[in-house]
Design a protein around this motif. Structure first.
Motif, PDB file in Angstrom:
ATOM      1  N   GLN A 279      -4.071   0.453   4.124  1.00 28.11           N
ATOM      2  CA  GLN A 279      -4.364   1.204   3.075  1.00 28.11           C
ATOM      3  C   GLN A 279      -5.036   2.930   3.700  1.00 28.11           C
ATOM      4  O   GLN A 279      -4.638   3.667   3.077  1.00 28.11           O
ATOM      5  CB  GLN A 279      -5.704   0.830   2.574  1.00 28.11           C
TER       6      GLN A 279
ATOM      7  N   TRP B 267       0.957  -1.142   0.003  1.00 27.76           N
ATOM      8  CA  TRP B 267      -0.037  -0.149  -0.089  1.00 27.76           C
ATOM      9  C   TRP B 267       0.913   1.265   0.123  1.00 27.76           C
ATOM     10  O   TRP B 267       0.447   2.370  -0.444  1.00 27.76           O
ATOM     11  CB  TRP B 267      -1.153   0.130   1.122  1.00 27.76           C
TER      12      TRP B 267
ATOM     13  N   ASN C 252      -8.931  -0.153  -3.536  1.00 25.35           N
ATOM     14  CA  ASN C 252      -9.119  -1.415  -2.827  1.00 25.35           C
ATOM     15  C   ASN C 252      -9.547  -2.374  -4.209  1.00 25.35           C
ATOM     16  O   ASN C 252      -8.716  -3.591  -4.547  1.00 25.35           O
ATOM     17  CB  ASN C 252      -9.942  -1.549  -1.688  1.00 25.35           C
TER      18      ASN C 252
END
Length: 307
Positions: A243, A127, A175
């Motif tokens: 994230q 991420w 995502n």
């Protein structure tokens, strides 16, 4: 014991058990042993001193989440963000399945492999690197804003990353971009397992490709879809923190902070180890309850559970 080992089936079962022993040990070490840390939720713990010199407070930290208005407001705000993100992921859980169906319809073999490879690779990118890409493309001085300004479409840069507008949808898009290709692999495997003779018989009977998809492929992969959705329901409170940690800033903090990130910030930032442990403990208990409930629903609806 010798008589038990004399049976070839028993001997083979014992050998197979030895094969999985290292994996059972890894699960015990990394999944069950850390549960000892739950004891911190019942003490007024302050690092780096040993736990045994701290005061036992019982359910103080659990009660404070309800009695303290500030903490209760924070937890409710975090739960709102968590439910929103999990709800979006659940609502669009069909997307990898549809993507797998369309990918299976590509006749050009090299192009099909190319698309599958390109969409699967982001799953292996951290991420941190994803945010680096986002920063280079969507920052106020990034590629998108530079192009928009040079074309005269905008006079000022658009704050894609420094704004809380549509932040839940943005996080879902990132995502999905990262995980859709990887999630589609299970559905591709399920499509591959469909009996080819069934499809050939449908073609002989005059079925179009759309009818084959609707009446054969989709019903064949729906059991896989239902199992994955139920597992997703069981992890409804678990969004992960990586994230949201990298995308978080002072502009979107109130709308991007999910439960996992809140627990991390509470422990690492504010030093509230005991309270963060209590929240994490409750989250784990709720997840177990959700897992049991979805498994029960699966047994009632589908006739079989997934655990």
């Amino acid at each position: 014991m010798r008589k038990w080992f004399a049976n070839p089936r028993n001997k083979r079962s014992f050998i197979e058990f030895l094969y999985i022993c290292p994996f059972l040990a890894l699960v015990a070490i990394f999944s069950y042993y850390p549960l000892y840390g739950w004891v911190y939720a019942f003490f007024d713990y302050r690092p780096p001193f040993p736990l045994d010199i701290h005061k036992f407070v019982g359910l103080k930290w659990f009660i404070s989440m309800v009695e303290n208005p500030v903490k209760a407001k924070q937890v409710l705000s975090v739960l709102r963000n968590t439910f929103a993100m999990s709800g979006l992921n659940l609502f669009f859980s069909w997307f990898p399945m549809v993507f797998a169906i369309f990918l299976n319809e590509i006749n050009c073999r090299w192009y099909k492999k190319f698309v599958q490879t390109v969409t699967t690779l982001p799953n292996f990118i951290s991420w941190v690197l994803v945010f680096s890409i986002a920063y280079g493309v969507f920052n106020s001085t990034g590629a998108v804003n530079t192009i928009l300004q040079e074309l005269g479409i905008t006079n000022e840069p658009i704050m894609f990353l420094q704004s809380d507008r549509h932040i839940w949808f943005k996080m879902w898009l990132w995502n999905t971009w990262k995980n859709a290709g990887w999630a589609a692999i299970m559905y591709i495997a399920a499509i591959t397992g469909i009996d080819g003779e069934l499809i050939e018989a449908a073609k002989v009977d005059g079925a179009t490709q759309r009818q084959i998809i609707w009446h054969i492929e989709i019903p064949s992969i729906l059991p896989t879809y239902f199992v994955l959705v139920m597992l997703q329901l069981a992890n409804f409170l678990s969004n992960g923190m990586e994230q949201f940690y990298v995308f978080e800033n002072s502009f979107n903090k109130d709308t991007i902070e999910v439960l996992d990130l809140y627990v991390y910030n509470l422990a690492m930032g504010a030093g509230g180890y005991s309270l963060s442990t209590a929240i994490s403990m409750l989250k784990s208990i709720v997840s177990v309850v959700l897992l049991s409930a979805t498994n029960l629903i699966s047994k009632k609806v589908r006739g079989e559970g997934f655990i």
